[in-house]
Motif scaffolding. Structure first.
Motif, PDB file in Angstrom:
ATOM      1  N   VAL A   1      39.481 -18.329  25.967  1.00 15.93           N
ATOM      2  CA  VAL A   1      39.569 -18.594  27.411  1.00 15.93           C
ATOM      3  C   VAL A   1      38.406 -19.467  27.864  1.00 15.93           C
ATOM      4  O   VAL A   1      38.589 -20.461  28.585  1.00 15.93           O
ATOM      5  CB  VAL A   1      39.601 -17.265  28.200  1.00 15.93           C
TER       6      VAL A   1
ATOM      7  N   SER B   1      52.872 -13.089  24.623  1.00 17.07           N
ATOM      8  CA  SER B   1      52.945 -14.547  24.693  1.00 17.07           C
ATOM      9  C   SER B   1      54.361 -15.068  24.473  1.00 17.07           C
ATOM     10  O   SER B   1      54.665 -16.211  24.822  1.00 17.07           O
ATOM     11  CB  SER B   1      51.989 -15.175  23.669  1.00 17.07           C
TER      12      SER B   1
ATOM     13  N   ASN C   1      40.627 -13.602  22.527  1.00 11.81           N
ATOM     14  CA  ASN C   1      41.098 -14.301  23.713  1.00 11.81           C
ATOM     15  C   ASN C   1      39.945 -14.708  24.619  1.00 11.81           C
ATOM     16  O   ASN C   1      40.001 -15.753  25.273  1.00 11.81           O
ATOM     17  CB  ASN C   1      42.085 -13.425  24.485  1.00 11.81           C
TER      18      ASN C   1
ATOM     19  N   PHE D   1      44.715 -12.766  29.487  1.00 11.84           N
ATOM     20  CA  PHE D   1      43.409 -12.197  29.156  1.00 11.84           C
ATOM     21  C   PHE D   1      43.024 -11.004  30.031  1.00 11.84           C
ATOM     22  O   PHE D   1      42.618  -9.953  29.508  1.00 11.84           O
ATOM     23  CB  PHE D   1      42.339 -13.288  29.233  1.00 11.84           C
TER      24      PHE D   1
ATOM     25  N   THR E   1      47.073 -17.967  27.335  1.00 17.63           N
ATOM     26  CA  THR E   1      45.950 -17.147  26.871  1.00 17.63           C
ATOM     27  C   THR E   1      45.084 -16.699  28.034  1.00 17.63           C
ATOM     28  O   THR E   1      44.677 -15.539  28.119  1.00 17.63           O
ATOM     29  CB  THR E   1      45.103 -17.942  25.861  1.00 17.63           C
TER      30      THR E   1
ATOM     31  N   GLY F   1      48.065 -16.569  18.495  1.00 17.98           N
ATOM     32  CA  GLY F   1      47.818 -15.169  18.790  1.00 17.98           C
ATOM     33  C   GLY F   1      49.009 -14.245  18.861  1.00 17.98           C
ATOM     34  O   GLY F   1      48.835 -13.040  19.050  1.00 17.98           O
TER      35      GLY F   1
ATOM     36  N   GLY G   1      44.296 -15.890  16.384  1.00 21.05           N
ATOM     37  CA  GLY G   1      44.331 -15.412  17.765  1.00 21.05           C
ATOM     38  C   GLY G   1      43.910 -16.468  18.758  1.00 21.05           C
ATOM     39  O   GLY G   1      44.506 -16.613  19.825  1.00 21.05           O
ATOM     40  N   GLY G   2      42.857 -17.246  18.425  1.00 20.83           N
ATOM     41  CA  GLY G   2      42.414 -18.299  19.312  1.00 20.83           C
ATOM     42  C   GLY G   2      43.385 -19.458  19.387  1.00 20.83           C
ATOM     43  O   GLY G   2      43.492 -20.123  20.415  1.00 20.83           O
TER      44      GLY G   2
ATOM     45  N   GLY H   1      37.945 -16.742  16.881  1.00 17.11           N
ATOM     46  CA  GLY H   1      38.637 -17.140  18.099  1.00 17.11           C
ATOM     47  C   GLY H   1      38.176 -18.492  18.608  1.00 17.11           C
ATOM     48  O   GLY H   1      38.981 -19.315  19.060  1.00 17.11           O
TER      49      GLY H   1
ATOM     50  N   ASN I   1      52.162  -6.668  25.688  1.00 18.13           N
ATOM     51  CA  ASN I   1      50.916  -6.671  24.908  1.00 18.13           C
ATOM     52  C   ASN I   1      50.333  -5.275  24.779  1.00 18.13           C
ATOM     53  O   ASN I   1      49.841  -4.889  23.725  1.00 18.13           O
ATOM     54  CB  ASN I   1      49.889  -7.603  25.558  1.00 18.13           C
TER      55      ASN I   1
ATOM     56  N   SER J   1      41.382  -8.884  22.677  1.00 25.82           N
ATOM     57  CA  SER J   1      40.743  -9.386  23.891  1.00 25.82           C
ATOM     58  C   SER J   1      39.505 -10.218  23.568  1.00 25.82           C
ATOM     59  O   SER J   1      39.198 -11.195  24.257  1.00 25.82           O
ATOM     60  CB  SER J   1      40.363  -8.223  24.817  1.00 25.82           C
TER      61      SER J   1
END
Length: 238
Positions: free
Chosen positions: A172, A9, A168, A35, A31, A134, A130-131, A68, A2, A165
């Motif tokens: 999260v 991922s 994410n 994070f 995720t 991602g 992304g949510g 997200g 990443n 981030s």
């Protein structure tokens, strides 16, 4: 991965599925696990944070957070069977983005220029992606920003890392509240991801981009092919 090129991922999600975590929960757990590593990378890149063209970092962050959250809710509403069916295609999209995203961004930048409002709309859509999944979303962000900002693309790594981030972060929180995280596997991966996220950012300042790109594309292509075989080969054999 990443911190260097995106696509972490591709490793964490298959590892969690192989450990017996159901696909939707594996994606949520992945995720969460990655994070802290993303936060560590964002901290390492903090000196390069700033606006992207005429669009403030605050506006981009708000659009990303909203997207997200929507993407995380969409994932939680997806059944494991449906997610397993679509997962190989998501991996393929991410692989193509890693392989051609920057070149496509450069080609588009030579022909088109977009305004700040359009960037925020696309940023929201990337936040949703992304949510939800991602993979390679950071590469997609940089390709899109290239239509707005004439800076060297490497200088966009700092806002890219921060906004990935951000997507994410809200995902999260959503996954934790929804009890979608398998904690034993996630905690083991989380600790290692913190070290890898910070260390990867440091390596990224020195390592050859050619070597990083080749290694990343080889890994992501093999994993994508494996998931297509895993998902569709049984149906073809019958």
């Amino acid at each position: 991965m990443n911190a260097l090129a995106g696509g972490g991922s591709f490793v964490s999600l298959p590892a969690l599925i192989a450990a017996g975590v159901p696909p939707v929960q594996a994606n949520a757990s992945s995720t969460v696990a990655l994070f802290p590593g993303g936060i560590a990378s964002a901290w390492a890149y903090r000196d390069g944070l700033g606006p992207v063209g005429s669009v403030s970092l605050r506006a981009l962050t708000i659009a990303t957070l909203c997207g997200g959250f929507a993407g995380a809710i969409l994932l939680l509403c997806t059944s494991s069977a449906a997610f397993s069916f679509v997962l190989p295609w998501l991996l393929l999209i991410a692989t193509l983005a890693l392989a051609f995203g920057r070149r496509l961004g450069e080609a588009l930048r030579a022909r088109w220029h977009i305004h700040g409002h359009a960037v925020l709309a696309v940023q929201f859509a990337l936040g949703v992606y992304g949510g939800y999944f991602g993979g390679a979303v950071g590469i997609m962000m940089i390709a899109m920003w290239g239509l707005l900002d004439s800076r060297d693309l490497k200088s966009l790594n700092a806002p890219r890392t921060l906004l990935v981030s951000a997507a994410n972060a809200v995902a999260v929180l959503t996954f934790v509240v929804a009890h979608a995280v398998h904690w034993p596997e996630t905690l083991a991966m989380l600790v290692a991801a913190i070290v890898g996220g910070y260390g990867g950012a440091q390596i990224g300042r020195r390592a050859s981009p050619v070597v990083i790109r080749a290694g990343t594309l080889l890994a992501t292509s093999c994993i994508t092919l494996a998931f297509f075989v895993r998902t569709y080969a049984p149906a073809l054999l019958h």
